[in-house]
Scaffold this motif. Sequence first.
Motif, short mmCIF file in Angstrom:
data_model
loop_
_atom_site.label_atom_id
_atom_site.label_comp_id
_atom_site.label_asym_id
_atom_site.label_seq_id
_atom_site.Cartn_x
_atom_site.Cartn_y
_atom_site.Cartn_z
N UNK A 115 86.47 31.25 -54.95
CA UNK A 115 87.07 32.43 -54.06
C UNK A 115 86.96 32.24 -52.15
N UNK A 116 87.21 31.59 -51.58
CA UNK A 116 88.08 31.09 -50.26
C UNK A 116 89.29 31.80 -50.39
N UNK A 117 89.85 30.48 -52.12
CA UNK A 117 91.85 30.52 -51.35
C UNK A 117 91.76 31.23 -52.44
N UNK A 118 91.03 32.93 -53.27
CA UNK A 118 91.07 34.12 -53.19
C UNK A 118 91.58 34.78 -52.32
N UNK A 119 90.45 34.52 -51.83
CA UNK A 119 90.25 35.87 -50.45
C UNK A 119 91.61 34.90 -49.24
N UNK A 120 91.93 34.01 -48.87
CA UNK A 120 93.16 33.34 -48.22
C UNK A 120 94.23 33.64 -48.60
N UNK A 121 94.34 33.28 -50.36
CA UNK A 121 95.81 33.40 -50.44
C UNK A 121 95.44 34.69 -51.52
N UNK A 122 95.37 36.03 -51.25
CA UNK A 122 95.69 36.73 -52.43
C UNK A 122 96.57 36.88 -53.40
N UNK A 123 97.01 36.76 -53.55
CA UNK A 123 98.69 37.08 -53.78
C UNK A 123 99.52 35.83 -55.06
N UNK A 124 98.46 34.31 -54.27
CA UNK A 124 98.55 33.26 -55.32
C UNK A 124 98.10 32.89 -56.70
N UNK A 125 97.37 34.56 -57.24
CA UNK A 125 96.69 34.41 -58.08
C UNK A 125 97.52 35.27 -59.23
#
Length: 125
Positions: A115-125
């Motif tokens: 969840x942290x990575x999705x919030x921090x890097x929203x366009x990489x997923x």
Amino acid sequence: MAMQSYSAPGGIPMQDNRAYAAQSVTVSMPDQKVSDDIIFSTFSLHFCNVCCLGFGAFYNSIKARDSRLLGDFPKARSYGAKARRLNIAAVIIGSILILIFLIIFVKTYMQATSIYNQIRYPYNY
């Protein structure tokens, strides 16, 4: 049963200075090995005290040791066996709970980092 033999050194002097040969004496003693598992119970009391099983095991270990010192070996064996069963139950249940806790902790950590990575890097997923 343990058989022990004791013999007196030399003879027993009598009034007329004759010595009679000493006879060996055999003493039979019942088996006095009683396991109280006090160290195992102390470990269970401090680290695996699930539903007070560790406390029950420690209590029975103390009762086994007291009964052994008083010479009541059947009661000491009974308390020792009960302490061993409670120790085993406490360690098994405690280990299962620790394993469940670790699995939940790792899964929560993995979800939180995702969840942290999705919030921090929203366009990489």
